[in-house]
Design a protein around this motif. Structure first.
Motif, PDB file in Angstrom:
ATOM      1  N   VAL A 240     -27.711  -5.658 114.694  1.00  0.00           N
ATOM      2  CA  VAL A 240     -27.908  -6.988 114.107  1.00  0.00           C
ATOM      3  C   VAL A 240     -28.675  -6.856 112.785  1.00  0.00           C
ATOM      4  N   LYS A 241     -29.705  -5.996 112.775  1.00  0.00           N
ATOM      5  CA  LYS A 241     -30.455  -5.782 111.533  1.00  0.00           C
ATOM      6  C   LYS A 241     -29.525  -5.221 110.451  1.00  0.00           C
ATOM      7  N   GLY A 242     -28.670  -4.273 110.845  1.00  0.00           N
ATOM      8  CA  GLY A 242     -27.724  -3.662 109.901  1.00  0.00           C
ATOM      9  C   GLY A 242     -26.774  -4.691 109.314  1.00  0.00           C
ATOM     10  N   ILE A 243     -26.309  -5.619 110.161  1.00  0.00           N
ATOM     11  CA  ILE A 243     -25.386  -6.648 109.668  1.00  0.00           C
ATOM     12  C   ILE A 243     -26.067  -7.467 108.572  1.00  0.00           C
ATOM     13  N   PHE A 244     -27.335  -7.848 108.829  1.00  0.00           N
ATOM     14  CA  PHE A 244     -28.049  -8.633 107.819  1.00  0.00           C
ATOM     15  C   PHE A 244     -28.290  -7.808 106.554  1.00  0.00           C
ATOM     16  N   ASP A 245     -28.665  -6.538 106.724  1.00  0.00           N
ATOM     17  CA  ASP A 245     -28.915  -5.684 105.552  1.00  0.00           C
ATOM     18  C   ASP A 245     -27.661  -5.562 104.687  1.00  0.00           C
ATOM     19  N   VAL A 246     -26.530  -5.314 105.354  1.00  0.00           N
ATOM     20  CA  VAL A 246     -25.290  -5.063 104.613  1.00  0.00           C
ATOM     21  C   VAL A 246     -24.785  -6.343 103.956  1.00  0.00           C
ATOM     22  N   ARG A 247     -25.071  -7.492 104.557  1.00  0.00           N
ATOM     23  CA  ARG A 247     -24.592  -8.765 104.010  1.00  0.00           C
ATOM     24  C   ARG A 247     -25.494  -9.305 102.911  1.00  0.00           C
ATOM     25  N   ALA A 248     -26.725  -8.761 102.787  1.00  0.00           N
ATOM     26  CA  ALA A 248     -27.676  -9.307 101.819  1.00  0.00           C
ATOM     27  C   ALA A 248     -27.079  -9.243 100.413  1.00  0.00           C
ATOM     28  N   ILE A 249     -27.243 -10.323  99.648  1.00  0.00           N
ATOM     29  CA  ILE A 249     -26.725 -10.359  98.279  1.00  0.00           C
ATOM     30  C   ILE A 249     -27.784  -9.776  97.359  1.00  0.00           C
ATOM     31  N   ALA A 250     -27.433  -8.694  96.656  1.00  0.00           N
ATOM     32  CA  ALA A 250     -28.400  -8.044  95.775  1.00  0.00           C
ATOM     33  C   ALA A 250     -28.737  -8.967  94.615  1.00  0.00           C
ATOM     34  N   SER A 251     -30.026  -9.068  94.278  1.00  0.00           N
ATOM     35  CA  SER A 251     -30.412  -9.904  93.135  1.00  0.00           C
ATOM     36  C   SER A 251     -31.602  -9.259  92.440  1.00  0.00           C
ATOM     37  N   GLY A 252     -31.881  -9.748  91.257  1.00  0.00           N
ATOM     38  CA  GLY A 252     -32.993  -9.190  90.485  1.00  0.00           C
ATOM     39  C   GLY A 252     -32.499  -8.650  89.160  1.00  0.00           C
ATOM     40  N   PRO A 253     -33.457  -8.361  88.263  1.00  0.00           N
ATOM     41  CA  PRO A 253     -33.076  -7.954  86.901  1.00  0.00           C
ATOM     42  C   PRO A 253     -32.346  -6.611  86.844  1.00  0.00           C
ATOM     43  N   ASP A 254     -32.542  -5.755  87.862  1.00  0.00           N
ATOM     44  CA  ASP A 254     -31.915  -4.430  87.805  1.00  0.00           C
ATOM     45  C   ASP A 254     -30.515  -4.409  88.407  1.00  0.00           C
ATOM     46  N   VAL A 255     -30.071  -5.559  88.930  1.00  0.00           N
ATOM     47  CA  VAL A 255     -28.774  -5.576  89.606  1.00  0.00           C
ATOM     48  C   VAL A 255     -27.668  -5.873  88.596  1.00  0.00           C
ATOM     49  N   LEU A 256     -26.616  -5.076  88.624  1.00  0.00           N
ATOM     50  CA  LEU A 256     -25.473  -5.323  87.742  1.00  0.00           C
ATOM     51  C   LEU A 256     -24.575  -6.374  88.398  1.00  0.00           C
ATOM     52  N   GLN A 257     -24.237  -7.408  87.638  1.00  0.00           N
ATOM     53  CA  GLN A 257     -23.419  -8.499  88.185  1.00  0.00           C
ATOM     54  C   GLN A 257     -21.974  -8.364  87.711  1.00  0.00           C
ATOM     55  N   VAL A 258     -21.053  -8.337  88.647  1.00  0.00           N
ATOM     56  CA  VAL A 258     -19.637  -8.233  88.283  1.00  0.00           C
ATOM     57  C   VAL A 258     -18.845  -9.277  89.067  1.00  0.00           C
ATOM     58  N   HIS A 259     -17.935  -9.960  88.391  1.00  0.00           N
ATOM     59  CA  HIS A 259     -17.011 -10.859  89.076  1.00  0.00           C
ATOM     60  C   HIS A 259     -15.725 -10.102  89.395  1.00  0.00           C
ATOM     61  N   VAL A 260     -15.221 -10.312  90.590  1.00  0.00           N
ATOM     62  CA  VAL A 260     -13.977  -9.659  91.000  1.00  0.00           C
ATOM     63  C   VAL A 260     -12.976 -10.742  91.378  1.00  0.00           C
ATOM     64  N   ILE A 261     -11.767 -10.655  90.808  1.00  0.00           N
ATOM     65  CA  ILE A 261     -10.720 -11.613  91.173  1.00  0.00           C
ATOM     66  C   ILE A 261      -9.531 -10.824  91.711  1.00  0.00           C
ATOM     67  N   GLY A 262      -9.144 -11.138  92.925  1.00  0.00           N
ATOM     68  CA  GLY A 262      -7.987 -10.487  93.527  1.00  0.00           C
ATOM     69  C   GLY A 262      -6.717 -11.196  93.093  1.00  0.00           C
ATOM     70  N   HIS A 263      -5.716 -10.426  92.696  1.00  0.00           N
ATOM     71  CA  HIS A 263      -4.418 -10.983  92.301  1.00  0.00           C
ATOM     72  C   HIS A 263      -3.343 -10.242  93.088  1.00  0.00           C
ATOM     73  N   GLN A 264      -2.247 -10.904  93.370  1.00  0.00           N
ATOM     74  CA  GLN A 264      -1.086 -10.192  93.888  1.00  0.00           C
ATOM     75  C   GLN A 264      -0.485  -9.410  92.727  1.00  0.00           C
ATOM     76  N   TRP A 265      -0.593  -8.087  92.540  1.00  0.00           N
ATOM     77  CA  TRP A 265      -1.182  -7.108  93.394  1.00  0.00           C
ATOM     78  C   TRP A 265      -2.002  -6.162  92.564  1.00  0.00           C
ATOM     79  N   TRP A 266      -3.091  -6.725  92.003  1.00  0.00           N
ATOM     80  CA  TRP A 266      -3.998  -5.925  91.157  1.00  0.00           C
ATOM     81  C   TRP A 266      -5.375  -6.582  91.164  1.00  0.00           C
TER      82      TRP A 266
END
Ligand SMILES: [Cu+2]
Length: 388
Positions: free
Chosen positions: A121-147
């Protein structure tokens, strides 16, 4: 075989081949274990998120294997030790209720489950946590059929748009990357087995996943990723790569990608640009620079979800196509020959549904055969490969 034969004659109804299956199947499974692991092995994690997941798997597996061995050993022992012997017609001792034993047999599994449950249960929360802060690189990802479309929202070019690329994600080593994801059409799933778990990209919704990688990857050995949710005809060719670089190399890559492509003024590339700006920009985006300054070509739509706006392309951005190692969902190496074949007849290389395209309404299911001459194709290849 003789024994099987005689059994069959004496009326055993189970077909012989079924027994063979039972004999051979475990052997095949056993042999499969000798193959070693491929590049997409979740058992060889190369980043903290994948390591958390792998640790959980190892923990649960070793406890389950221990329980399995103990229980099976006790069962086999009891079967042999207490089996009925010839002429032995004693009835076993009949026991009704044994509170002490029952309490012990309740407490032991409860303890085992707790020792699995807490870290899981702890692992699930750790893995789901959204990284934030000034050192985090932010990237948007858009899925398209098929790329896959990747947008570096922290890095804006001279055209005022976030740096955008396709199918190849670059990240700095040892840095948390927060991917904010959605889909332009159907449900896809983002999966880089060596770096993190899977996360679905659902139209109209936002999902996040954190990536981080320990070490830079050699240019020819990026982390392979792929769509892990069946999304139609070319689902199997909806792959991508994650290139990990040192911070300095990453910064250099960003700086180069932020530059607009140059509008060529002479030779084959100039002829290619003629076709490009007349035909290809119906779907593809590119940021180009010429005597009139910087221009953004190609269509785009805004997908707004909550307070996040995704600028979703219709087809892969081609501004720096020549710098990519692969194309078309990372299915082909980026060579002049492959690209020429692609422009000539895309559906021959990758199964797609361009006949269902409705470009005016942003519905794109593949690149059509545009019926270009081989001269036009050659000059387009020169143009695109020159856009490093
Ligand atoms: Cu997909």
């Amino acid at each position: 075989v003789n024994r099987l034969d005689s059994k069959k004659r004496t009326g055993s109804r189970r077909p012989r081949h079924l027994r063979l299956v039972f004999l051979v199947a475990p052997l095949v499974l056993l042999l499969a274990a000798c193959s070693g692991s491929g590049p997409q092995s979740a058992l060889e994690p190369q980043g903290p998120v994948a390591r958390t997941i792998n640790h959980l798997w190892l923990l649960v597996f070793s406890i389950a294997a221990g329980v399995f061995i103990l229980v099976e050993a006790a069962l086999i022992y009891a079967l042999i030790r207490y089996r009925a012997r010839k002429g032995d017609d004693r009835e076993p001792v009949q026991v009704h209720g044994n509170p002490k034993l029952e309490i012990i047999l309740t407490i032991i599994p409860a303890l085992i489950l707790a020792s699995i449950g807490y870290p899981v249960v702890k692992g699930i929360f750790d893995v789901r946590a959204i990284a934030s802060g000034p050192d985090v690189l932010q990237v948007h990802v858009i899925g398209h059929q098929w790329w896959w479309e990747f947008q570096y929202v922290d890095y804006v070019g001279q055209d005022g748009r976030a740096l955008t690329t396709a199918n190849e994600l670059y990240i700095p080593e040892d840095t948390e990357v927060n991917l904010t994801m959605t889909s332009a059409d159907v449900i896809h799933s983002f999966w880089v087995p060596t770096l993190a778990g899977k996360r679905d990209l659902v139209p109209g919704r936002i999902s996040n996943i954190t990536l981080a990688a320990d070490d830079p990857t050699p240019p020819d050995q990026p982390h392979p990723g792929q769509c892990a949710e069946f999304c139609g005809l070319a689902h199997a060719d909806m792959r991508f790569k994650v290139h990990v670089r040192t911070q300095a190399d990453f910064d250099a890559w960003i700086a180069a990608q932020l530059e607009p492509a140059t509008i060529p003024t002479q030779g084959a590339a100039a002829a290619g640009y003629e076709t490009f700006s007349n035909t290809c920009v119906a779907c593809h985006g590119a940021t180009v620079a010429g005597p009139d300054g910087v221009t953004r070509l190609g269509p785009e739509r805004q997908i707004e979800i909550g307070d996040v706006t995704f600028a979703a392309a219709y087809a892969p951005d081609l501004t720096h196509f020549g710098s990519r190692f692969t194309f078309a969902g990372s299915t082909f190496d980026n060579t002049e020959e492959h690209v020429a074949q692609w422009i000539e007849n895309p559906s021959a290389l990758k199964p797609m549904h361009p006949e269902l395209n409705d470009v005016a309404n942003g519905r794109i299911l593949g690149m059509p055969d545009l019926g270009l001459s081989s001269d036009q194709i050659d000059s387009l290849v020169t143009l695109l490969e020159g856009w490093k």
